[in-house]
Scaffold this motif. Structure first.
Motif, mmCIF file in Angstrom:
data_model
loop_
_atom_site.group_PDB
_atom_site.id
_atom_site.type_symbol
_atom_site.label_atom_id
_atom_site.label_comp_id
_atom_site.label_asym_id
_atom_site.label_seq_id
_atom_site.Cartn_x
_atom_site.Cartn_y
_atom_site.Cartn_z
ATOM 1 N N ILE A 1 0.860 -1.197 0.000
ATOM 2 C CA ILE A 1 0.000 0.000 0.000
ATOM 3 C C ILE A 1 0.891 1.240 0.000
ATOM 4 O O ILE A 1 0.700 2.178 -0.776
ATOM 5 N N VAL B 1 2.838 1.438 -3.666
ATOM 6 C CA VAL B 1 1.962 1.723 -4.811
ATOM 7 C C VAL B 1 1.224 3.047 -4.599
ATOM 8 O O VAL B 1 1.230 3.936 -5.463
ATOM 9 N N GLY B 2 0.589 3.179 -3.422
ATOM 10 C CA GLY B 2 -0.152 4.400 -3.133
ATOM 11 C C GLY B 2 0.756 5.617 -3.136
ATOM 12 O O GLY B 2 0.404 6.656 -3.688
ATOM 13 N N GLY B 3 1.927 5.477 -2.545
ATOM 14 C CA GLY B 3 2.841 6.611 -2.435
ATOM 15 C C GLY B 3 3.298 7.145 -3.778
ATOM 16 O O GLY B 3 3.207 8.340 -4.044
ATOM 17 N N LEU C 1 1.915 6.618 -6.717
ATOM 18 C CA LEU C 1 0.778 7.070 -7.519
ATOM 19 C C LEU C 1 0.280 8.444 -7.090
ATOM 20 O O LEU C 1 0.050 9.319 -7.938
#
Lengths: 93, 461
Positions: free
Chosen positions: A73, A76-78, A80
């Motif tokens: 998380i 990928v989240g960071g 994006l």
């Protein structure tokens, strides 16, 4: 012990590199730099992959899986969200 | 041989992170910098999957997919006003993952039958403590930013002693674990105390100090990864972690400077208690105004500076501000934004919100750049900011905000302050700006106020 000193050397030198490389960040980039750097700290995903994927006790595997989900998380989240934010910054044409 | 190749690949990914961060700190190369960083991560993940220790690919696929889906949804759906919360969550997850990986490594080393060495266990302890503090500290920060937990600092007598004791207990459990690595319960005792410490440290910090805390937790998430690197004897983790640690410290330092306070003062100082004696500095001097009157003043202005604060974020007023900006610009008025480094709840918060509504970033001026221009400014519009425009910082050496660099808006011809009431800002001090001769107060919700100014301007033309 020998290894420890070697890794400590790497650690200290990398700190210096960090302080040298990231100089004079304009305020516009404070948030993206922070979230981008944070995504990089998700490198712990490497450890999580090994922990969850190798022969291990059940407990260790469960912990590894949680770590893997957390780290993914984070990574990928960071990256994006940083990309999304940077896309909004533009000059006046 | 294979191990050499793997380590070389890790070296490549660490170098990519360095390039990435370097590029990320310059506006023109930032997008590329972020991509280089992501590429570095991809290299690291791929090469790890080739590791011979990995036998169970199913668990990995489950973990990676779950994480990727959740991460993508969070990143794409988050509102820009909620960005501080999201950054807090990501910081926390990174720290939590590092602590868990260190714990797993401890179990793994024990199940191998060997006796874990001193430095190994010491690294596990460091990673566990920093990681747990980061995880729970970020959790509390998230709660405060999201409004689940009271934003005011929670303070009580003897709190520093309580924190010191809890930290001492965590450290003690860690030392016992180093002496007896096979007693894994000690690891969890240590994690427990560190988690309590993380909560105690952040719960005592108020909303306006959040930029410092978020930057600091960012740094911790890096240091936790670095400590895990010592556990796994993996230099990619050590390097990347310390880079992030350094970058977080740089930001933390910038934020502290912007408030003229030391980090210790932010973390443990008595800021945020309401010290105001409420002596009536406002009595009879405050002039309230209306959106129509503000529109009238703007009609003749040639240079306008907008100073946004956290109030703009709370009211979601950035779109209305954009409309006002466009309208004024289309009439040939010069409009700029004066942004204080700690305005908002995380470093660069206001810049992100204004960028979201397409304000060009060369219109967002830093404190040092904008301050000399106020004397040539006709109208300053302060939207939901308070302490960062308080003249007491320059004039009253006894004030809690003494010496803090502020935006000297009062030097402009007219100052319009949009604020719902005269209530003091986070620092708890009254703001003489509100009572100045050239200040007009517009007591309204920020979004509504700006919208009505825009409407009044349109009607009059």
């Amino acid at each position: 012990m020998d290894n420890f000193v070697m890794y400590l050397t790497v650690f200290v030198l990398a700190m210096f590199v960090g302080f040298e490389v990231i100089t004079k960040v304009p305020p516009t980039l404070h948030t993206p730099l922070m979230s981008g750097a944070n995504a990089i700290s998700g490198i712990t995903i490497v450890g999580a992959l090994i922990a969850s994927g190798s022969e291990n006790t059940f407990l260790a595997k469960v912990l590894g899986l949680i770590a893997l989900i957390f780290a993914t998380i984070n990574v990928v989240g960071g990256f994006l969200v940083t990309h999304r934010m940077l896309g909004m910054f533009r000059r006046k044409e | 041989m294979k191990e050499v190749l793997v380590n070389l690949a890790y070296l490549i990914s660490a170098s990519l992170f360095i390039f990435g961060l370097k590029n990320l700190s310059h506006p023109r190369t930032a997008v590329r910098g972020n991509m280089i960083g992501a590429l570095g991560m991809l290299v690291a993940v791929l090469v790890t999957l080739l590791d011979r220790r990995i036998v169970d690919i199913t668990t990995i696929i489950v973990g990676l997919t779950t994480g990727a889906v959740v991460g993508t949804v969070l990143a794409l759906r988050v509102q820009m006003t909620a960005m501080p919360q999201l950054v807090a969550v990501f910081n926390g997850l990174g720290g939590g993952a590092s602590a868990l990986v260190a714990g797993t490594a401890l179990y793994e080393s024990l199940s191998g039958g060997g006796e874990p060495g001193f430095w190994f266990t010491a690294s596990v302890v460091a990673s566990g403590i920093i990681g747990a503090v980061t995880f729970f500290g970020s959790g509390v920060a998230f709660g405060k930013l999201q409004g689940i937990i009271k934003e005011r600092p929670i303070r009580y007598s003897g709190e520093q002693v309580v924190k010191a004791v809890v930290f001492g207990l965590a450290l003690f459990a860690g030392l016992l674990l180093i002496k007896n690595p096979d007693r894994t319960a000690l690891y969890w005792v240590m994690i427990l105390f560190s988690s309590v410490l993380g909560v105690l440290l952040t719960i005592a910090i108020g909303g306006a100090d959040m930029p410092v805390v978020i930057a600091l937790l960012n740094s911790y998430s890096g240091l936790a990864a670095s400590a895990t690197g010592f556990v796994l004897e993996n230099s990619a983790l050590i390097i990347s972690g310390s880079l992030v640690g350094a970058s977080g410290m740089i930001l933390t330092n910038l934020m502290c400077k912007a408030m003229n306070r030391s980090l210790l003062n932010v973390l443990f100082g008595g800021f945020g208690e309401v010290v105001s004696t409420e002596e009536d500095i406002y009595e009879g001097k405050v002039k309230a105004t209306s959106p129509e009157e503000v529109a009238l003043i703007l009609e003749t202005a040639r240079r306008v500076v907008i100073v946004p604060g956290y109030g703009m974020a709370v009211a979601q007023a950035q779109y209305a501000v954009r409309d006002l900006y466009n309208l004024l610009e289309s009439r040939g008025v010069e409009v700029e934004f004066g942004i204080h480094p700690v305005a908002g709840r995380m470093p660069g918060h206001m810049n992100v919100l204004l960028a979201e509504v397409d304000i060009p970033y060369d219109k967002m001026k830093e404190l040092e750049e904008i301050n000399p221009t106020f004397e040539q400014t006709d109208v300053v519009i302060v939207i939901g900011a308070n302490d960062v425009v308080n003249p007491l910082a320059n004039t009253d050496p006894k004030s809690p905000i003494a010496g803090m660099p502020v935006l000297e808006v009062w030097k402009a011809k007219t100052v319009v302050v949009i604020k719902r009431s005269l209530s003091p800002g986070f620092a708890g001090v009254p703001n003489p700006l509100f009572a100045m001769d050239n200040t007009l107060m517009l007591f309204m919700d920020a979004k509504k106020a700006v919208q009505e100014i825009v409407n009044a301007l349109k009607e009059s033309s």
